[in-house]
Motif scaffolding. Sequence first.
Motif, PDB file in Angstrom:
ATOM      1  N   TYR A  36      -0.071  -6.229  -4.744  1.00 50.09           N
ATOM      2  CA  TYR A  36       1.334  -5.976  -5.057  1.00 50.09           C
ATOM      3  C   TYR A  36       1.672  -6.278  -6.524  1.00 50.09           C
ATOM      4  O   TYR A  36       2.838  -6.212  -6.915  1.00 50.09           O
ATOM      5  CB  TYR A  36       2.242  -6.831  -4.164  1.00 50.09           C
ATOM      6  N   GLY A  37       0.675  -6.631  -7.306  1.00 50.79           N
ATOM      7  CA  GLY A  37       0.932  -6.928  -8.717  1.00 50.79           C
ATOM      8  C   GLY A  37       1.429  -8.331  -8.969  1.00 50.79           C
ATOM      9  O   GLY A  37       1.945  -8.620 -10.053  1.00 50.79           O
ATOM     10  N   GLY A  79      -0.353  -1.930  -4.672  1.00 51.05           N
ATOM     11  CA  GLY A  79       0.022  -1.699  -3.283  1.00 51.05           C
ATOM     12  C   GLY A  79      -0.800  -0.615  -2.635  1.00 51.05           C
ATOM     13  O   GLY A  79      -0.338   0.053  -1.701  1.00 51.05           O
ATOM     14  N   GLY A  80      -2.026  -0.401  -3.129  1.00 52.67           N
ATOM     15  CA  GLY A  80      -2.904   0.608  -2.559  1.00 52.67           C
ATOM     16  C   GLY A  80      -2.654   2.012  -3.074  1.00 52.67           C
ATOM     17  O   GLY A  80      -3.424   2.932  -2.780  1.00 52.67           O
ATOM     18  N   GLY A 127       2.220  -8.317 -14.920  1.00 52.48           N
ATOM     19  CA  GLY A 127       1.875  -7.923 -13.570  1.00 52.48           C
ATOM     20  C   GLY A 127       0.393  -7.598 -13.457  1.00 52.48           C
ATOM     21  O   GLY A 127      -0.330  -7.548 -14.447  1.00 52.48           O
ATOM     22  N   THR A 128      -0.074  -7.363 -12.249  1.00 52.45           N
ATOM     23  CA  THR A 128      -1.495  -7.068 -12.042  1.00 52.45           C
ATOM     24  C   THR A 128      -1.661  -5.696 -11.424  1.00 52.45           C
ATOM     25  O   THR A 128      -0.745  -5.145 -10.800  1.00 52.45           O
ATOM     26  CB  THR A 128      -2.167  -8.115 -11.137  1.00 52.45           C
ATOM     27  N   ALA A 129      -2.849  -5.138 -11.592  1.00 55.60           N
ATOM     28  CA  ALA A 129      -3.234  -3.880 -10.959  1.00 55.60           C
ATOM     29  C   ALA A 129      -4.711  -3.975 -10.614  1.00 55.60           C
ATOM     30  O   ALA A 129      -5.439  -4.788 -11.189  1.00 55.60           O
ATOM     31  CB  ALA A 129      -2.968  -2.695 -11.881  1.00 55.60           C
ATOM     32  N   ARG A 130      -5.135  -3.132  -9.695  1.00 54.33           N
ATOM     33  CA  ARG A 130      -6.546  -3.098  -9.319  1.00 54.33           C
ATOM     34  C   ARG A 130      -7.169  -1.812  -9.840  1.00 54.33           C
ATOM     35  O   ARG A 130      -6.611  -0.731  -9.671  1.00 54.33           O
ATOM     36  CB  ARG A 130      -6.722  -3.187  -7.801  1.00 54.33           C
ATOM     37  N   GLU A 183      -5.419  12.215  -0.484  1.00 54.67           N
ATOM     38  CA  GLU A 183      -3.975  12.133  -0.246  1.00 54.67           C
ATOM     39  C   GLU A 183      -3.310  11.247  -1.291  1.00 54.67           C
ATOM     40  O   GLU A 183      -2.203  11.550  -1.755  1.00 54.67           O
ATOM     41  CB  GLU A 183      -3.704  11.605   1.168  1.00 54.67           C
ATOM     42  N   ARG A 184      -3.944  10.149  -1.643  1.00 52.64           N
ATOM     43  CA  ARG A 184      -3.372   9.276  -2.679  1.00 52.64           C
ATOM     44  C   ARG A 184      -3.248  10.020  -4.002  1.00 52.64           C
ATOM     45  O   ARG A 184      -2.264   9.857  -4.726  1.00 52.64           O
ATOM     46  CB  ARG A 184      -4.244   8.039  -2.867  1.00 52.64           C
TER      47      ARG A 184
END
Length: 948
Positions: free
Chosen positions: A329-330, A86-87, A24-27, A37-38
Amino acid sequence: MQTSSDRHEYPAHWEADVVLRDGGTARVRPITVDDAERLVSFYEQVSDESKYYRFFAPYPRLSAKDVHRFTHHDFVDRVGLAATIGGEFIATVRYDRIGAGGAPATSPADEAEVAFLVQDAHQGRGVASALLEHIAAVARERGIRRFAAEVLPANTKMIKVFRDAGYTQKRSFEDGVVRLEFGLEPTDRSLAVQYAREHRAEARSVQRLLQPGSVAVVGTGRTPGGVGRSILGNIRDAGYTGRLYAVNSAFPEERKEIDGVPACRSVRDIDGPVDLAVVTVPAAHVPDVVAECGEHGVQGLVVITAGYADSGPEGRERQRALVRQARSYGMRIIGPNAFGIINTSPEVRLNASLAPEMPRPGRIGLFAQSGAIGIALLSRLHRRGGGVTGVTGVSTFVSSGNRADVSGNDVLQYWYDDPETDVALMYLESIGNPRKFTRLARRTAAAKPLVVVQGARHGGVAPQGHAVRATRLPHATVSALLRQAGVIRVDTITDLVDAGLLLARQPLPAGPRVAILGNSESLGLLTYDACLSEGLRPQPPLDLTTAASADDFHAALSRALADDTCDAVVVTAIPTVGEGAAGDAALAEALRSAAAAVPTKPVLVVHVELGGLAQALSAAASTAPQAGPGTGASQGGPGPAEETMPAAPAQQPPAVRVPEGARLIPAYPAAERAVRALGEAVAYAQWRRDAADPGKVPEYEDIDEKGAAEQIAGYLARGQGLTLGTRETCELLGRYGVRVHRALPAPTPDDAVAAARALGYPVALKATAPHLRHRADLGGVRLDLADEEQLRRAYAELTELFGKPAELRPVVQGMAPRGVDTVVRAVIDPAAGAVLSFGLAGAATQLLGDMAHRLIPVTDRDATSLIRSIRTAPLLFGWRGSAPVDAAALEELLLRVSRLVDDHPEVVAVTLEPVVVAPHGLSVLGASVRLAPPPARDDLGPRTLPAY
């Protein structure tokens, strides 16, 4: 929108997409004040145990002060990075610069404390390892050389992250806490670890696309026909072993299936996981589909839809948005504008492509950026009897279309480990990252053959839809570098298939010696001439005459294979009147049985209008796939057209039974094609032998690397890029043991005389103006001037012929020993990386392009082969009775220049011209060096996907 927090602008170049261990992927991006907040939401989803490991005490929630501290950074002394999907945050890492005693500090303190926190649901995916690579690169950029981390002994996962990173470490234990300290300079081990992780992650990401447990075709038409409905039928008819779904938002709610496949109005409506979505909806609706897939947990997309970068600037922006959305979204993407993917493995049997028939299963992997070329490759392999026995059919096929995300590099990572693939064939219209491609190709070619044909070689621009780095290197240079990496570089797809079939069916030859036998003297002579043209060493052809029987062929081939002076055999055959298919089958069996007795030498057949023999050599009914549900084209015979997949079982020729696992003999319709394929196999086999001992990069005790670094830093402080003057050039090269023959400016005749006295006669007088430099043929050089009178006369002649001294820029230089004039160049290309080039000076290089190239760093074996790779190399080694030059001195010069460029990426160009190589020693008579700031990220940087 990201903003600056305190002192420095937001470092956008730190943003990157990464592939995780599971594919999968990530940023990865810097944390800013907008992320409060995140951060709180992320922390609430972390287990109490993970919080305890992070803060060494129960810490159920973050205070307002904590949130402020963890989101306000100056991007120099305090930096935080987050991995997002997904942010939303899934992991964070931060460093704080510290001084003596661990107190907060500012530059020039070069140590920082680092800490991680990974959401429990994402632990074990390699997130922390990826973040460590990126935070280490950021720290190096900000002048930090060491990290310190305090970890509880029970936090074995984090201790393992640090231990396995490959950096040089120091470990201590005090007050119940493990303290780890490690330098951030990349080491051979840390790079090996990084490349291994990159390989594992990217291979897994492609595996998830090619071996899905469930597939949804989004955009399946309600009526027969259309792209989506066709692909759905192709997947179903191929006998796909997983779960298949048809998706179309226009399906009536009461419709539950189509063509026997479960039907849904949305991916969200599918009850169960979906591993792969094949997207065929119009481009305007693709974003909604991607969002549905991402929210449902789809792992990857094959986007058949066109209308992206292939359609112009607006489409390119849509393509960028598509990639960004999918990666958020990976998910990884094949396409857009893709032809599709195929996996013939019996455990998968996936034909998610526009090919109407499933190719025969076999051992050849195919990658094509062009759908049309992909069709042609599949068709040619099928027509050539490509693997009815399961030996030379297709294992996997990927058509990447615009190649916005998944590229040939990713597929190479997958093929390297794939036990179903023995040979890789690639059609490339562009190479997005040549430096990485050559690295991966070298590793792949050491294990299995990699054959590449590159399209759009002479157009000067990449095809629409392909985002690639610009390269200043000519295509011939890029091809030479690919061959150096073990790539079998061919010019046409016909050559691609010819070489692929030979390499998949036959062993590699031990050398270039070729035996030729057959029943046609003329065909044998053509084969002999073709061998000479390819640089092979053919034996005189053995003519068996047209009366030769199958037994005669068997006996002759057996004798040739038993001959120790033979490395390969080419059999030529013309039709025998009246024997027909039975005679073809008998000859095929005779050749096969003789070849089976000596399985270490390759055998090829050249046939003329002998279709029956070609089929008999590759057909084997005893191991052919049996008819049954979903076998599709597995039973098909050769088709009538090159661009269509054959499909009619009735066309299968009479089969010849072959023992299980028997070696198939490739047949070619022309001697030139067979010999060309054999020549590539011979060269590749030699590369494999050489690659087993690549040599080493020598250490020279007289190199002053630190002094050179300080000198370069001082020069670059003047500006962004500059060409050094003569004195600075000589000083810098001298630190690496490269001595430039002294030259003194001579703006007047009296200055020339003074210079000659200082240097000592005899001298040379040279014009160094750009239009005359290195152009002895124009008369801008006077040699062997023995005294003042000759020097003044020569000076007067030059100014009379070419103009005033201010225009000529004359210099006086002491005479060097006579020898062969050569040129040495090194350049850092933005795409290919650092390249060392060598050739003879003058017309040989400028007119004929006779230069050889090697990637830096160059080993001692590379240097030896480099000077012998040019066509004019005989001039260096005693051609026509001349004295051989000092090759050892020349090789050492090449190695020293290579070290300079490899040690200092700021050195972007070096030219030594001419380098006069004498029988004893050499003289560098001219040199230039250009400097520029090094890129922020290079091949030693952290793993990233191409930016979009």
